[in-house]
Design an enzyme around this catalytic site. Sequence first.
Site, PDB file in Angstrom:
ATOM      1  N   LYS A  13      -0.637  18.245   2.901  1.00 43.11           N
ATOM      2  CA  LYS A  13      -1.868  19.045   2.931  1.00 43.11           C
ATOM      3  C   LYS A  13      -2.475  19.132   1.535  1.00 43.11           C
ATOM      4  O   LYS A  13      -1.753  19.233   0.539  1.00 43.11           O
ATOM      5  CB  LYS A  13      -1.546  20.465   3.411  1.00 43.11           C
ATOM      6  CG  LYS A  13      -2.791  21.348   3.511  1.00 43.11           C
ATOM      7  CD  LYS A  13      -2.459  22.814   3.681  1.00 43.11           C
ATOM      8  CE  LYS A  13      -2.595  23.555   2.365  1.00 43.11           C
ATOM      9  NZ  LYS A  13      -2.441  25.016   2.498  1.00 43.11           N
TER      10      LYS A  13
ATOM     11  N   GLU B   8      -8.240  19.342   4.100  1.00 39.92           N
ATOM     12  CA  GLU B   8      -8.663  20.731   4.292  1.00 39.92           C
ATOM     13  C   GLU B   8      -9.800  21.097   3.338  1.00 39.92           C
ATOM     14  O   GLU B   8      -9.558  21.437   2.179  1.00 39.92           O
ATOM     15  CB  GLU B   8      -7.479  21.681   4.073  1.00 39.92           C
ATOM     16  CG  GLU B   8      -7.865  23.147   4.266  1.00 39.92           C
ATOM     17  CD  GLU B   8      -6.706  24.126   4.082  1.00 39.92           C
ATOM     18  OE1 GLU B   8      -5.647  23.712   3.579  1.00 39.92           O
ATOM     19  OE2 GLU B   8      -6.878  25.299   4.432  1.00 39.92           O
TER      20      GLU B   8
ATOM     21  N   LYS C  52      -8.357  19.959   8.721  1.00 39.40           N
ATOM     22  CA  LYS C  52      -8.035  21.401   8.741  1.00 39.40           C
ATOM     23  C   LYS C  52      -9.249  22.162   8.222  1.00 39.40           C
ATOM     24  O   LYS C  52      -9.416  22.331   7.013  1.00 39.40           O
ATOM     25  CB  LYS C  52      -6.795  21.667   7.882  1.00 39.40           C
ATOM     26  CG  LYS C  52      -6.438  23.150   7.779  1.00 39.40           C
ATOM     27  CD  LYS C  52      -5.003  23.364   7.354  1.00 39.40           C
ATOM     28  CE  LYS C  52      -4.753  24.838   7.111  1.00 39.40           C
ATOM     29  NZ  LYS C  52      -3.336  25.176   7.038  1.00 39.40           N
TER      30      LYS C  52
HETATM   31  P1  13P Z   1      -4.539  30.727   6.212  1.00 45.28           P
HETATM   32  O1  13P Z   1      -4.378  30.472   7.681  1.00 45.28           O
HETATM   33  O2  13P Z   1      -3.850  31.981   5.751  1.00 45.28           O
HETATM   34  O3  13P Z   1      -5.963  30.599   5.766  1.00 45.28           O
HETATM   35  O4  13P Z   1      -3.717  29.585   5.474  1.00 45.28           O
HETATM   36  C1  13P Z   1      -3.784  28.315   5.946  1.00 45.28           C
HETATM   37  C2  13P Z   1      -3.629  27.353   4.842  1.00 45.28           C
HETATM   38  O5  13P Z   1      -2.760  26.516   4.863  1.00 45.28           O
HETATM   39  C3  13P Z   1      -4.575  27.423   3.716  1.00 45.28           C
HETATM   40  O6  13P Z   1      -4.448  26.288   2.922  1.00 45.28           O
END
Ligand code: 13P
Length: 342
Positions: free
Chosen positions: A135, A176, A221
């Site tokens: 990620k 993300e 994401k």
């Molecule tokens: P949250 O669901 O708390 O936003 O965290 C998800 C995440 O991996 C942020 O990088």
Amino acid sequence: MSERLEDIAAALVSGGKGLLAADESTSTIKKRFDAIGLESTEESRRDYREMLFTAEAMSDSISGVILYDETIRQSARDGTPLTDLIRKAGAIPGIKVDEGAKPLANFPGEKVTEGLDGLRERLKDYYARGARFAKWRAVIDIGDGLPTYGAIRANTHALARYAALCQQAGIVPIVEPEVLMDGPNAVHDVKTCYNVTEWTLKTLYEELYLARVTLEGTILKPNMVVAGKDCATQASPEEVVELTVKVFKAAVPVAVPGIAFLSGGQSDELATQHLSLINALGPHPWKITFSYGRALQAAALQAWNGRFENVAAGHRAFNHRARMNALAAKGEWTPELERQAA
Ligand code: 13P
């Protein structure tokens, strides 16, 4: 389990399961522990993650777990590597590889995520430790005159370079690009969030194309399209769902196998409700599920409260939340089920 990127990506978003984001950095987990008056040490962080990874819902509701660098090297109290606990539950270990968002030079109020230097070597090491997905989180701020073209370009370019390196290493990249709902510039309405999310996603997929990333071996994401936390006019769940699906149709290629949301500061139940309503509107061309951090963990952390004698209570809280989200991943969650099962 197949080692093909497409198969790993499909396994992460299929079967009504979703991802547990347990990759809080040492400074972020300290904030979470501070809130319950627990000292953050290597051992307390390990005990907490061990509690989560041994909950029953790991095997029926969780497809993969995003770990932090420290955690992927840690073992449970009995010496079992934490990655083995995850695999034993039938889930896939993953790893956060970015090194955080830093101020973007020449762009006051905006950030760029760092961590590309040395990433090739780190990915090799993480692969050897069992990680099959990764990620990288970029943050986009909404504010007066923000975001800028420069910040969106810099962040999506870094995401694309990260994704290409991951795929070369046999690791599925979760990309993300988070349009933030909190922070000092959070006075924004749902329409602004829609426009910024669309702009960000369109730029992201252009950058991924230019970097020759195979979309079939990636997962997106994203944030949902919501009003900022401090906005006086909050959008209804129906509006959030409609605009979120609309932005994906406009900007996410159907070659992408799955979309796994971040929770971003939404309450536990609202994050579940939104996800369920989105799936109830389907079928969609992508699998749509959760990759929640706070919205999956908050209740479990409270119940556990840092005490060994509360492990069962922590498990109960985590099982409940994870199962509610697994129902939502199929569009089957209802407030009644939420109450019955609590
Ligand atoms: P949250 O669901 O708390 O936003 O965290 C998800 C995440 O991996 C942020 O990088």
